[in-house]
Scaffold this motif. Structure first.
Motif, PDB file in Angstrom:
ATOM      1  N   VAL A 271      76.584  38.329  37.860  1.00 20.81           N
ATOM      2  CA  VAL A 271      76.757  38.599  39.287  1.00 20.81           C
ATOM      3  C   VAL A 271      78.181  39.074  39.580  1.00 20.81           C
ATOM      4  CG1 VAL A 271      74.949  36.973  39.918  1.00 20.81           C
ATOM      5  CG2 VAL A 271      77.322  36.196  39.900  1.00 20.81           C
ATOM      6  N   ASP A 272      79.155  38.574  38.845  1.00 23.15           N
ATOM      7  CA  ASP A 272      80.530  39.019  39.037  1.00 23.15           C
ATOM      8  C   ASP A 272      80.661  40.506  38.741  1.00 23.15           C
ATOM      9  OD1 ASP A 272      83.483  38.439  39.396  1.00 23.15           O
ATOM     10  OD2 ASP A 272      83.499  39.151  37.314  1.00 23.15           O
ATOM     11  N   ALA A 273      80.003  40.974  37.678  1.00 23.37           N
ATOM     12  CA  ALA A 273      80.058  42.399  37.339  1.00 23.37           C
ATOM     13  C   ALA A 273      79.426  43.255  38.436  1.00 23.37           C
ATOM     14  CB  ALA A 273      79.354  42.636  36.006  1.00 23.37           C
ATOM     15  N   LEU A 274      78.322  42.786  39.004  1.00 19.37           N
ATOM     16  CA  LEU A 274      77.677  43.531  40.085  1.00 19.37           C
ATOM     17  C   LEU A 274      78.541  43.555  41.345  1.00 19.37           C
ATOM     18  CD1 LEU A 274      73.999  42.250  39.678  1.00 19.37           C
ATOM     19  CD2 LEU A 274      74.855  44.536  39.136  1.00 19.37           C
ATOM     20  N   LEU A 275      79.148  42.437  41.675  1.00 17.25           N
ATOM     21  CA  LEU A 275      80.026  42.380  42.845  1.00 17.25           C
ATOM     22  C   LEU A 275      81.186  43.365  42.706  1.00 17.25           C
ATOM     23  CD1 LEU A 275      80.123  38.512  43.362  1.00 17.25           C
ATOM     24  CD2 LEU A 275      79.356  40.164  45.083  1.00 17.25           C
ATOM     25  N   LYS A 276      81.779  43.411  41.551  1.00 12.23           N
ATOM     26  CA  LYS A 276      82.938  44.280  41.341  1.00 12.23           C
ATOM     27  C   LYS A 276      82.549  45.754  41.321  1.00 12.23           C
ATOM     28  CE  LYS A 276      85.758  40.856  38.909  1.00 12.23           C
ATOM     29  NZ  LYS A 276      86.302  40.399  37.598  1.00 12.23           N
TER      30      LYS A 276
END
Length: 388
Positions: A271-276
């Motif tokens: 999810v962190d990769a998608l947010l960024k």
């Protein structure tokens, strides 16, 4: 248990919101209330919600701001619950009082979003499923019985400040050859968008665990009718996080994250990769769960703390969560299934432990800078030109 309740039965007499249907000696007062409820909640074929004689007055509106959600322009800590069979469950839809009581129970356990499915007609053996449990006719026209039930659910949820993520199509139905094809899919989506125009507490999820070349056109259909409606899509099974074109076009992302191994470490990274990359809200839509090994379930015994740590880590990464569970997957009579077919927070100690955390997890889930969930200062990205 199927379509036997007053809010989802095809019989007009069953639509009457009376406490008991075992006697014909109803009072005049109850008959009057029943008549008014029939007017309010029985769908009118070919008419949108705003053309009803007494349309519901919307109270709440969900929106996105940066990588966070808002409800009525205030930060909204999106915390969801899988309740796929909600439209077709007779206990939940027995009457308005029953529905509201269950919703208040969910709220008391930290839930403010329900995820419900329009198609519940697969042959998987899920609770309440049957070949007739679908919102759609093959030509894309809407079936009035489930449409009326869903409208009632949306109205009741709105009265309490609950939101609903409505899944339009499911890959399980597609696998069973019960899917509607082009252009009937556009006709169905356009009709639903118009029918639900006044319900601003609802978001649309195009598919559960599927992606194809129809996703972007269907987003376009929704936006052409209701540009403010939040739209998302679950692109596939765990680890299939969606392609760039779709993710750019959606208002928020609903991936199904890693379920195997140390998923509580892997999911926050996903999810962190998608947010960024996409700078919009992310909901961990079907995180790892306990229960049967079927349908992507765990290979070994799980602990409620697996779920709790997973949820807290995802929220600390700046995303949101949906509590996924096994309370609907193995049918009535199974030890995993509540007798009501409703995801009861108090059904067993396993689920009660997770729900107890959700009820009190504000104190645990804040990120290092004091936030819970998304960053409201993060600039939002515009929808893709392909779907404007």
């Amino acid at each position: 248990m199927g379509l036997g309740s007053n809010r989802c039965s095809g019989m007009i007499v069953d639509l009457l919101p009376l406490r008991s249907m075992t006697t014909c000696r109803q009072s005049l007062e109850n008959l009057l209330k029943a008549f008014l409820a029939l007017i309010m909640f029985t769908p009118m074929i070919g008419h949108s919600a705003d053309s009803l004689p007494n349309p519901p007055v919307p109270r709440h509106m969900i929106a996105v701001k940066g990588t966070g959600f808002t409800l009525d322009d205030k930060p909204f800590a999106y915390t969801g619950l899988s309740f796929f069979n909600a439209i077709y469950n007779s206990s939940f839809n027995a009457n308005t009082d029953s529905c509201l009581a269950w919703m208040r129970n969910f709220q008391a356990h930290g839930i403010n979003v329900l995820r419900v499915w329009c198609q519940w007609d697969s042959a998987c053996g899920f609770v309440d499923s049957s070949p007739t449990c679908s919102m759609y006719e093959p030509d894309g026209s809407l079936r009035p019985v489930p449409l009326g039930a869903l409208k009632s659910i949306l109205a009741d949820a709105d009265s309490l400040g609950l939101c609903v993520e409505v899944v339009l199509f499911s890959q399980e139905s597609d696998e069973d050859k019960r899917q509607i094809s082009e252009p009937a899919d556009e006709r169905a989506v356009a009709a639903l968008t118009r029918e639900w125009a006044l319900f601003r507490n609802a978001t649309f999820q195009i598919w559960n665990e599927h992606s194809d070349d129809r996703v972007l056109p269907l987003i376009g259909v929704i936006r052409s009718i209701d540009p403010r409606r939040l739209v998302t899509n679950s692109a596939g099974y765990a680890k299939l996080l969606g392609n760039d074109a779709e993710n750019a076009a959606l208002d928020y992302l609903t991936p199904h994250t890693m379920r195997k191994g140390k998923h509580w470490d892997c999911a926050p990274q996903e999810v962190d990769a998608l947010l960024k990359k996409f700078h919009k809200p992310v909901v961990d839509d079907e995180p790892a769960r306990n229960g049967t090994k079927q349908f992507g379930g765990p290979e070994s015994e799980t602990s409620p703390f697996d779920h709790i740590v997973h949820i807290l880590n995802v929220e600390r990464a700046g995303a949101y969560s949906m509590y996924h569970h096994d309370m609907f997957q193995t049918g009535y009579g199974s030890p995993a299934t509540p007798p009501s077919g409703i995801p009861d927070p108090d059904f067993n100690p396993y689920h009660h432990t997770v729900f107890d955390c959700l009820a009190r997890h504000e104190q645990f889930s804040q990120s290092a800078d004091g936030r819970r969930g998304g960053n409201f200062n993060q600039p939002a990205t515009a929808p893709s030109d392909a779907v404007k």
